[in-house]
Design a protein around this motif. Structure first.
Motif, PDB file in Angstrom:
ATOM      1  N   PHE A 130       0.847  -1.193   0.000  1.00 54.53           N
ATOM      2  CA  PHE A 130       0.000   0.000   0.000  1.00 54.53           C
ATOM      3  C   PHE A 130       0.887   1.249   0.000  1.00 54.53           C
ATOM      4  O   PHE A 130       1.076   1.908   1.029  1.00 54.53           O
ATOM      5  N   ASN A 131       1.411   1.585  -1.171  1.00 50.91           N
ATOM      6  CA  ASN A 131       2.349   2.704  -1.254  1.00 50.91           C
ATOM      7  C   ASN A 131       1.713   4.058  -0.951  1.00 50.91           C
ATOM      8  O   ASN A 131       2.407   4.987  -0.548  1.00 50.91           O
ATOM      9  N   TYR A 132       0.384   4.179  -1.133  1.00 48.75           N
ATOM     10  CA  TYR A 132      -0.228   5.476  -0.840  1.00 48.75           C
ATOM     11  C   TYR A 132      -0.105   5.843   0.635  1.00 48.75           C
ATOM     12  O   TYR A 132      -0.069   7.032   0.973  1.00 48.75           O
ATOM     13  N   ARG A 133      -0.032   4.879   1.521  1.00 49.92           N
ATOM     14  CA  ARG A 133       0.176   5.186   2.936  1.00 49.92           C
ATOM     15  C   ARG A 133       1.502   5.910   3.159  1.00 49.92           C
ATOM     16  O   ARG A 133       1.678   6.610   4.160  1.00 49.92           O
ATOM     17  N   PHE A 134       2.443   5.706   2.218  1.00 47.69           N
ATOM     18  CA  PHE A 134       3.810   6.174   2.426  1.00 47.69           C
ATOM     19  C   PHE A 134       4.113   7.484   1.714  1.00 47.69           C
ATOM     20  O   PHE A 134       5.225   7.987   1.802  1.00 47.69           O
ATOM     21  N   SER A 135       3.143   8.045   1.009  1.00 53.31           N
ATOM     22  CA  SER A 135       3.390   9.348   0.404  1.00 53.31           C
ATOM     23  C   SER A 135       3.550  10.384   1.514  1.00 53.31           C
ATOM     24  O   SER A 135       2.950  10.259   2.590  1.00 53.31           O
ATOM     25  N   PRO A 136       4.368  11.402   1.296  1.00 57.22           N
ATOM     26  CA  PRO A 136       4.539  12.428   2.340  1.00 57.22           C
ATOM     27  C   PRO A 136       3.220  13.067   2.761  1.00 57.22           C
ATOM     28  O   PRO A 136       3.037  13.400   3.941  1.00 57.22           O
ATOM     29  N   THR A 137       2.293  13.232   1.818  1.00 57.09           N
ATOM     30  CA  THR A 137       1.018  13.864   2.139  1.00 57.09           C
ATOM     31  C   THR A 137       0.168  12.980   3.040  1.00 57.09           C
ATOM     32  O   THR A 137      -0.461  13.465   3.991  1.00 57.09           O
ATOM     33  N   ALA A 138       0.130  11.669   2.752  1.00 57.86           N
ATOM     34  CA  ALA A 138      -0.637  10.758   3.602  1.00 57.86           C
ATOM     35  C   ALA A 138      -0.093  10.764   5.027  1.00 57.86           C
ATOM     36  O   ALA A 138      -0.856  10.756   6.005  1.00 57.86           O
ATOM     37  N   ARG A 139       1.220  10.786   5.137  1.00 58.66           N
ATOM     38  CA  ARG A 139       1.827  10.827   6.465  1.00 58.66           C
ATOM     39  C   ARG A 139       1.428  12.103   7.210  1.00 58.66           C
ATOM     40  O   ARG A 139       1.069  12.063   8.390  1.00 58.66           O
ATOM     41  N   ALA A 140       1.449  13.227   6.502  1.00 59.11           N
ATOM     42  CA  ALA A 140       1.087  14.500   7.137  1.00 59.11           C
ATOM     43  C   ALA A 140      -0.376  14.509   7.561  1.00 59.11           C
ATOM     44  O   ALA A 140      -0.716  15.002   8.647  1.00 59.11           O
ATOM     45  N   ILE A 141      -1.264  13.971   6.720  1.00 56.81           N
ATOM     46  CA  ILE A 141      -2.681  13.902   7.084  1.00 56.81           C
ATOM     47  C   ILE A 141      -2.874  13.047   8.330  1.00 56.81           C
ATOM     48  O   ILE A 141      -3.613  13.415   9.251  1.00 56.81           O
ATOM     49  N   LYS A 142      -2.214  11.902   8.368  1.00 56.15           N
ATOM     50  CA  LYS A 142      -2.336  11.011   9.525  1.00 56.15           C
ATOM     51  C   LYS A 142      -1.879  11.718  10.797  1.00 56.15           C
ATOM     52  O   LYS A 142      -2.533  11.604  11.852  1.00 56.15           O
ATOM     53  N   GLU A 143      -0.792  12.453  10.709  1.00 58.77           N
ATOM     54  CA  GLU A 143      -0.287  13.165  11.887  1.00 58.77           C
ATOM     55  C   GLU A 143      -1.271  14.241  12.351  1.00 58.77           C
ATOM     56  O   GLU A 143      -1.484  14.417  13.565  1.00 58.77           O
ATOM     57  N   VAL A 144      -1.886  14.949  11.415  1.00 56.82           N
ATOM     58  CA  VAL A 144      -2.876  15.964  11.787  1.00 56.82           C
ATOM     59  C   VAL A 144      -4.068  15.321  12.480  1.00 56.82           C
ATOM     60  O   VAL A 144      -4.552  15.808  13.514  1.00 56.82           O
ATOM     61  N   LEU A 145      -4.560  14.210  11.928  1.00 53.31           N
ATOM     62  CA  LEU A 145      -5.711  13.541  12.539  1.00 53.31           C
ATOM     63  C   LEU A 145      -5.379  13.034  13.939  1.00 53.31           C
ATOM     64  O   LEU A 145      -6.194  13.149  14.862  1.00 53.31           O
ATOM     65  N   LEU A 146      -4.180  12.487  14.107  1.00 56.98           N
ATOM     66  CA  LEU A 146      -3.778  11.978  15.426  1.00 56.98           C
ATOM     67  C   LEU A 146      -3.620  13.089  16.448  1.00 56.98           C
ATOM     68  O   LEU A 146      -3.755  12.857  17.654  1.00 56.98           O
ATOM     69  N   SER A 147      -3.363  14.306  15.974  1.00 57.64           N
ATOM     70  CA  SER A 147      -3.188  15.428  16.907  1.00 57.64           C
ATOM     71  C   SER A 147      -4.487  15.789  17.620  1.00 57.64           C
ATOM     72  O   SER A 147      -4.462  16.445  18.666  1.00 57.64           O
TER      73      SER A 147
END
Length: 412
Positions: A130-147
């Motif tokens: 699942f390479n889309y999980r590893f795009s820089p944007t996906a990572r940034a979105i995940k971090e925002v949601l976790l905040s």
């Protein structure tokens, strides 16, 4: 310093994705930690051409089982057509070999259950690419949601746009048949459903979907045997000249004499049975409601994604190919109900999927890589994303909502 013990890797399926991403590109990114020890493909000419293109002098096999026996890899990478994944995965697990499979992990609920049972029985591991999980944007979105900045998420808007280049290509290939791909609700949307599952940290409860074939297949105005031989080439907007794509021509044109599979089949073949226009309403076990759509014949490429929370909203319009120039970055908007808005700009990175491909490769093959966001996806994640698509297809056929997790049976 002690020498690095390289992970022995074998590859089955030497088409575009196999020979490229998991052949040449994997060795370029992770050659320090990976040794390619064998290649397998049912098409002998493609196999030889892929081996030459990758630039390795390793044994080549028509039979994957023979390759596993003779080369004894640590990991098998599976890049064959979707409906063959389960057989390859289970064969490797039972041979004591870990597996990395291209998405989707497989195409049916029964095959999902078979893979999960084999993984549990053998003690080996399945990873899904699942390479889309590893795009820089996906990572940034995940971090925002976790905040927690937007509070508890209550709904999601997720709309994926495929343009008339990328979208049409699925209808030229084996993907155009549900028997091989499970439909684009499985083959393509497995990416999108997996992102939702990962972002929300929850399992889907129920899917109600609609799907139709409105532009391709029998909806087309005319048809031909293949683009190369088509009498309508001058008037068809979807004419595809394989000669203008040297890498594809190398892997598919002459090799088609071996198995009859051509890379420029007509997008208007009457026997095409997948959908080109899809919508779904998904309810998650944590109560989140999702509105999802996928269209395959637009003048734009990319997606719109928004998370609606009790305290605000996170949204992005991600651009791939457009009719206008776009910056080499994504912009995430963080909107508070009571407070200032914030713009997070995420530059695109080198490599496929804006840097997602090499990041996934490093996660899987660089020793002791940390995974604080849980980006690495195993067999269960692969299964749940597939079953979202399976439930969607079942819903289209029945006209009723379909429960997702019961499709896993005892493997849930």
């Amino acid at each position: 310093m002690a020498a690095v013990t390289k992970r022995r890797v074998a590859l089955v399926g030497t088409g575009f994705r196999g020979a490229g991403t998991w052949g040449k590109e994997l060795l370029a990114t992770c050659g320090e930690w990976v040794e390619l020890v064998g290649l397998s493909d049912s098409n002998p000419m493609r196999l030889e051409r892929a081996r030459a293109a990758i630039g390795v002098h390793v044994p080549a096999f028509a039979d994957c089982s023979a390759m596993l026996t003779e080369t004894r890899p640590d990991t098998l990478i599976v890049c064959t057509p979707d409906d063959t994944h389960a057989r390859m995965i289970v064969t490797a697990l039972e041979a004591g070999v870990d597996v990395l499979t291209e998405k989707p992990m497989t195409t049916t609920a029964e095959m999902c259950r078979t893979i999960l049972a084999a993984e549990r029985r053998t003690g080996r591991r399945v990873d899904v690419g699942f390479n889309y999980r590893f795009s820089p944007t996906a990572r940034a979105i995940k971090e925002v949601l976790l905040s927690g900045i937007i509070g508890e998420i209550v709904s999601v808007d997720f709309h994926w746009y495929l343009d008339v280049q990328h979208g049409a290509d699925y209808f030229r290939r084996w993907h155009a048949f549900i028997a091989h791909s499970g439909s684009l609700f499985v083959h393509k949307a497995t990416h999108h459903f997996d992102l939702l599952n990962w972002y929300l940290g929850a399992d889907p409860e129920e899917v109600f979907a609609r799907g139709a074939l409105r532009r391709y297949g029998r909806a087309g105005p005319f048809r031909g045997p293949r683009c190369k031989l088509c009498p309508h080439a001058d008037e068809c907007d979807f004419f595809f000249d394989l000669a203008r794509h040297p890498w594809l021509e190398t892997l598919y044109e002459d090799p088609s004499r071996e198995d009859g599979y051509v890379r420029d089949a007509c997008v208007f073949r009457e026997e095409i049975d997948i959908f080109d226009t899809m919508t779904a309403a998904i309810l998650y076990q944590n109560g989140v409601q999702v509105s999802y759509s996928l269209n395959t014949f637009l003048p734009i490429e990319g997606y719109h994604l928004a998370f609606n929370g009790k305290k605000g909203r996170v949204q992005i319009r991600q651009y791939e190919r457009q009719a206008w120039e776009t910056p080499a970055e994504d912009e995430i908007l963080v909107l508070r109900n009571f407070g200032p808005a914030e713009r997070i700009r995420v530059p695109h990175q080198p490599g496929g999927h804006f840097g997602g491909d090499p990041a996934l490769q490093r996660m899987l093959f660089v020793p002791d890589m940390a995974d604080p966001l849980g980006q690495r996806a195993g067999a269960r994640a692969g299964a749940v994303s597939v079953l979202c698509g399976v439930a969607a297809v079942d819903s289209v056929r029945s006209g009723a909502p379909v429960k997702v997790m019961p499709l896993l049976g005892g493997e849930a």
